[in-house]
Design a protein around this motif. Structure first.
Motif, PDB file in Angstrom:
ATOM      1  N   THR A   1       0.868  -1.123   0.026  1.00 47.62           N
ATOM      2  CA  THR A   1      -0.121  -0.027   0.183  1.00 47.62           C
ATOM      3  C   THR A   1       0.901   1.462  -0.149  1.00 47.62           C
ATOM      4  OG1 THR A   1      -1.675   1.016   1.143  1.00 47.62           O
ATOM      5  CG2 THR A   1      -0.364  -0.121   2.480  1.00 47.62           C
ATOM      6  N   GLY A   2       0.425   2.450  -0.121  1.00 50.71           N
ATOM      7  CA  GLY A   2       1.249   3.748  -0.302  1.00 50.71           C
ATOM      8  C   GLY A   2       0.545   4.736   0.148  1.00 50.71           C
ATOM      9  N   ASP A   3       1.187   5.887   0.126  1.00 49.39           N
ATOM     10  CA  ASP A   3       0.635   7.108   0.515  1.00 49.39           C
ATOM     11  C   ASP A   3       1.483   8.032  -0.430  1.00 49.39           C
ATOM     12  OD1 ASP A   3      -1.334   6.832   2.893  1.00 49.39           O
ATOM     13  OD2 ASP A   3       0.588   5.577   3.400  1.00 49.39           O
ATOM     14  N   ARG A   4       0.555   9.080  -1.023  1.00 49.49           N
ATOM     15  CA  ARG A   4       1.093  10.262  -1.649  1.00 49.49           C
ATOM     16  C   ARG A   4       1.787  10.948  -0.577  1.00 49.49           C
ATOM     17  NH1 ARG A   4      -4.225  12.156  -5.236  1.00 49.49           N
ATOM     18  NH2 ARG A   4      -4.317  10.560  -6.192  1.00 49.49           N
ATOM     19  N   THR A   5       2.833  11.571  -1.207  1.00 53.09           N
ATOM     20  CA  THR A   5       3.576  12.357   0.061  1.00 53.09           C
ATOM     21  C   THR A   5       3.435  13.973  -0.433  1.00 53.09           C
ATOM     22  OG1 THR A   5       5.371  12.463  -1.888  1.00 53.09           O
ATOM     23  CG2 THR A   5       5.696  10.789  -0.081  1.00 53.09           C
TER      24      THR A   5
ATOM     25  N   SER B   1       6.180  10.148  -7.048  1.00 55.70           N
ATOM     26  CA  SER B   1       5.657  10.237  -8.347  1.00 55.70           C
ATOM     27  C   SER B   1       4.074  10.329  -8.629  1.00 55.70           C
ATOM     28  CB  SER B   1       5.887   8.886  -9.195  1.00 55.70           C
ATOM     29  OG  SER B   1       7.250   8.756  -8.957  1.00 55.70           O
ATOM     30  N   GLN B   2       3.355   9.569  -7.808  1.00 57.69           N
ATOM     31  CA  GLN B   2       1.791   9.747  -7.856  1.00 57.69           C
ATOM     32  C   GLN B   2       1.515  11.269  -7.521  1.00 57.69           C
ATOM     33  OE1 GLN B   2      -2.021   7.882  -5.881  1.00 57.69           O
ATOM     34  NE2 GLN B   2      -1.099   6.407  -7.323  1.00 57.69           N
ATOM     35  N   ALA B   3       2.114  11.695  -6.487  1.00 57.26           N
ATOM     36  CA  ALA B   3       1.697  12.797  -5.793  1.00 57.26           C
ATOM     37  C   ALA B   3       2.024  14.013  -6.774  1.00 57.26           C
ATOM     38  CB  ALA B   3       2.758  13.212  -4.622  1.00 57.26           C
TER      39      ALA B   3
ATOM     40  N   ALA C   1      -0.635   3.436 -13.510  1.00 58.36           N
ATOM     41  CA  ALA C   1       0.496   3.601 -12.632  1.00 58.36           C
ATOM     42  C   ALA C   1       0.256   2.820 -11.122  1.00 58.36           C
ATOM     43  CB  ALA C   1       1.118   4.803 -12.245  1.00 58.36           C
ATOM     44  N   GLN C   2      -0.767   3.117 -10.688  1.00 60.20           N
ATOM     45  CA  GLN C   2      -1.050   2.189  -9.303  1.00 60.20           C
ATOM     46  C   GLN C   2      -1.042   0.851  -9.782  1.00 60.20           C
ATOM     47  OE1 GLN C   2      -3.068   4.511  -6.655  1.00 60.20           O
ATOM     48  NE2 GLN C   2      -4.030   2.860  -5.528  1.00 60.20           N
ATOM     49  N   ALA C   3      -1.794   0.390 -10.779  1.00 53.84           N
ATOM     50  CA  ALA C   3      -1.972  -1.028 -11.128  1.00 53.84           C
ATOM     51  C   ALA C   3      -0.098  -1.776 -11.048  1.00 53.84           C
ATOM     52  CB  ALA C   3      -2.653  -1.213 -12.163  1.00 53.84           C
ATOM     53  N   ALA C   4       0.412  -0.796 -11.803  1.00 53.43           N
ATOM     54  CA  ALA C   4       1.973  -1.079 -11.905  1.00 53.43           C
ATOM     55  C   ALA C   4       2.626  -1.177 -10.367  1.00 53.43           C
ATOM     56  CB  ALA C   4       2.789   0.027 -12.665  1.00 53.43           C
ATOM     57  N   ASP C   5       2.269  -0.308  -9.473  1.00 53.88           N
ATOM     58  CA  ASP C   5       2.913  -0.421  -8.307  1.00 53.88           C
ATOM     59  C   ASP C   5       2.518  -1.668  -7.436  1.00 53.88           C
ATOM     60  OD1 ASP C   5       3.493   2.271  -8.517  1.00 53.88           O
ATOM     61  OD2 ASP C   5       1.968   3.063  -7.275  1.00 53.88           O
ATOM     62  N   ILE C   6       1.128  -1.973  -7.730  1.00 56.73           N
ATOM     63  CA  ILE C   6       0.750  -3.247  -7.132  1.00 56.73           C
ATOM     64  C   ILE C   6       1.261  -4.490  -7.422  1.00 56.73           C
ATOM     65  CG2 ILE C   6      -1.495  -4.436  -6.476  1.00 56.73           C
ATOM     66  CD1 ILE C   6      -3.021  -1.736  -6.626  1.00 56.73           C
TER      67      ILE C   6
ATOM     68  N   ASP D   1     -12.170   4.989  -0.454  1.00 54.09           N
ATOM     69  CA  ASP D   1     -12.010   5.720  -1.624  1.00 54.09           C
ATOM     70  C   ASP D   1     -11.093   4.996  -2.875  1.00 54.09           C
ATOM     71  OD1 ASP D   1      -9.812   6.379  -0.049  1.00 54.09           O
ATOM     72  OD2 ASP D   1      -9.170   7.980  -1.436  1.00 54.09           O
ATOM     73  N   GLN D   2     -10.104   4.054  -2.255  1.00 58.42           N
ATOM     74  CA  GLN D   2      -9.531   3.690  -3.160  1.00 58.42           C
ATOM     75  C   GLN D   2      -9.797   2.318  -3.897  1.00 58.42           C
ATOM     76  OE1 GLN D   2      -5.695   4.701  -3.775  1.00 58.42           O
ATOM     77  NE2 GLN D   2      -6.857   6.530  -3.105  1.00 58.42           N
ATOM     78  N   ALA D   3     -11.035   1.902  -3.422  1.00 58.08           N
ATOM     79  CA  ALA D   3     -11.587   0.513  -4.267  1.00 58.08           C
ATOM     80  C   ALA D   3     -11.878   0.609  -5.599  1.00 58.08           C
ATOM     81  CB  ALA D   3     -13.024   0.186  -3.485  1.00 58.08           C
TER      82      ALA D   3
HETATM   83  N1  TRP Z   1      -3.517   6.440  -4.484  1.00 58.61           N
HETATM   84  C1  TRP Z   1      -3.231   6.235  -2.948  1.00 58.61           C
HETATM   85  C2  TRP Z   1      -3.365   7.434  -2.233  1.00 58.61           C
HETATM   86  O1  TRP Z   1      -3.709   8.482  -2.547  1.00 58.61           O
HETATM   87  C3  TRP Z   1      -1.338   6.281  -2.918  1.00 58.61           C
HETATM   88  C4  TRP Z   1      -0.926   4.876  -3.495  1.00 58.61           C
HETATM   89  C5  TRP Z   1      -0.043   4.870  -4.606  1.00 58.61           C
HETATM   90  C6  TRP Z   1      -1.158   3.485  -3.400  1.00 58.61           C
HETATM   91  N2  TRP Z   1       0.096   3.651  -5.057  1.00 58.61           N
HETATM   92  C7  TRP Z   1      -0.531   2.783  -4.433  1.00 58.61           C
HETATM   93  C8  TRP Z   1      -2.101   2.863  -2.514  1.00 58.61           C
HETATM   94  C9  TRP Z   1      -0.630   1.581  -4.389  1.00 58.61           C
HETATM   95  C10 TRP Z   1      -2.154   1.340  -2.719  1.00 58.61           C
HETATM   96  C11 TRP Z   1      -1.315   0.658  -3.532  1.00 58.61           C
HETATM   97  O2  TRP Z   1      -3.554   7.405  -1.061  1.00 58.61           O
END
Ligand code: TRP
Length: 333
Positions: free
Chosen positions: A8-12, A44-46, A134-139, A152-154
């Motif tokens: 999982t992740g968080d935008r910085t 990067s997503q941020a 890109a998030q699909a790539a992350d996961i 909200d991420q569902a």
């Molecule tokens: N989109 C997530 C958020 O805004 C952050 C995020 C980036 C993320 N990559 C992810 C969450 C991969 C789960 C898996 O909080």
């Protein structure tokens, strides 16, 4: 047996708040005992909606990492890594963009909400529209099957799985695993102003690093029930922010149910429920704030944690990228 992998992740974009805590940090803490867990500092997503202020994105890398460590994420059991320093994520994103249509990206409910909230109009940055790929790539780069996130991420996980199915249809069944979102039952924590989303930018959040005075002021400003003018009046519990927070953070469920009944009947002042909530939040945040201050004394240690975690994540994500490129049947040199 291979271990379940969690990502999982968080935008910085700012320090984390108690909405993050209720939404996914608590689940991440419970997962780190027996699973392979990765946390992505999603810089990067941020950037996809912060090109006007890359400095903010950079500064908050350490802030978010500090929040992770302060709430009890243990770098020996959870790998903390930096998105922009994992090139395989960007490379996979480019490939995945061919497995999703612009129309589908535009239909993603989360993206739709966010575009509206940011007032992009027709001027949507392409990187922003495409961040679900890109998030699909992350996961998938981590081959994660569990993704602890807020409600909200569902739609993003759903879209990830669509991309996965398309890639598997081309590259071969089982190349990439599908992922499951783990979402807290309590639902999303509203902002202190009663708005559906707590966010730092909306000024309706309580940071995990909030001072005692900030916590007190936030609780005092919190929305309750505008029709509940006198303590004796019957009040509404649904849509009452104080009760939403008590539901999320007060461990004494029975006592909270009793308070709800009294509030509904009439005879319970806003002051009383706010006093209880303030105590609960002060207790929740005090140890986090204390640990955060201690860890912040050693920024080199935090940097080391991110460096080591990113190196480890690089191996795993590179391996997946090679596998996908090969399975898709692209030319190999
Ligand atoms: N989109 C997530 C958020 O805004 C952050 C995020 C980036 C993320 N990559 C992810 C969450 C991969 C789960 C898996 O909080």
């Amino acid at each position: 047996m291979t271990k379940t992998v969690i990502l999982t992740g968080d935008r910085t974009t700012g320090p984390l708040h108690i909405g993050h805590f209720a939404g996914s940090l608590r689940n991440r803490l419970s997962f780190q005992s027996d699973h392979g867990q990765y946390l992505l500092l999603a810089d990067s997503q941020a950037l996809t909606d912060n090109t006007h202020d890359p400095g903010k994105v950079r500064r908050n890398v350490l802030e978010v990492a500090l929040d992770y460590l302060a709430v009890g994420i243990d770098p020996d059991r959870t790998t903390i890594c930096l998105q922009s320093h994992l090139p395989a994520l960007a490379e996979l994103s480019m490939l995945y963009l061919n497995f999703v249509t612009v129309a589908r990206l535009e239909r993603n409910p989360t993206i739709k909400d966010e575009i509206r909230a940011r007032g992009f109009g027709r001027d949507i940055p392409a990187g922003f529209l495409c961040y679900p790929a890109a998030q699909a790539a992350d996961i998938t780069a981590f081959k994660a099957t569990i993704v602890p996130v807020g409600e909200d991420q569902a739609p993003l996980i759903e879209q990830t799985n669509e991309i996965v199915r398309r890639i598997n249809a081309t590259a071969g069944a089982g190349i990439l695993p599908e992922a499951k979102a783990v979402i807290p039952k309590s639902g999303r924590l509203p902002g202190i102003d009663g708005k559906a989303k707590m966010s730092k930018s909306a000024g309706n959040a309580i940071a995990l690093s909030a001072s005692p005075d900030e916590i007190r002021a936030a609780v005092r400003a919190m929305y309750t029930d505008s029709a509940h003018l006198r303590a004796d009046d019957p009040g509404h519990v649904e849509g009452n922010v104080v009760f939403s927070y008590l539901d999320a953070f007060d461990d004494d469920l029975e006592a909270v149910e009793e308070l709800k009944a009294r509030y509904r009947r009439g005879g319970l002042a806003d002051r009383a429920i706010k006093a209880r909530l303030e105590a609960v939040l002060q207790n929740l945040i005090a140890p986090i704030r204390q640990r955060r201050m201690e860890i912040a004394q050693h920024p080199d240690h935090v940097l080391d944690v991110i460096r080591c975690g990113t190196a480890k994540a690089r191996e795993r994500t590179e391996a997946t990228k090679r596998q996908v490129v090969e399975a898709l049947g692209l030319f190999l040199l």
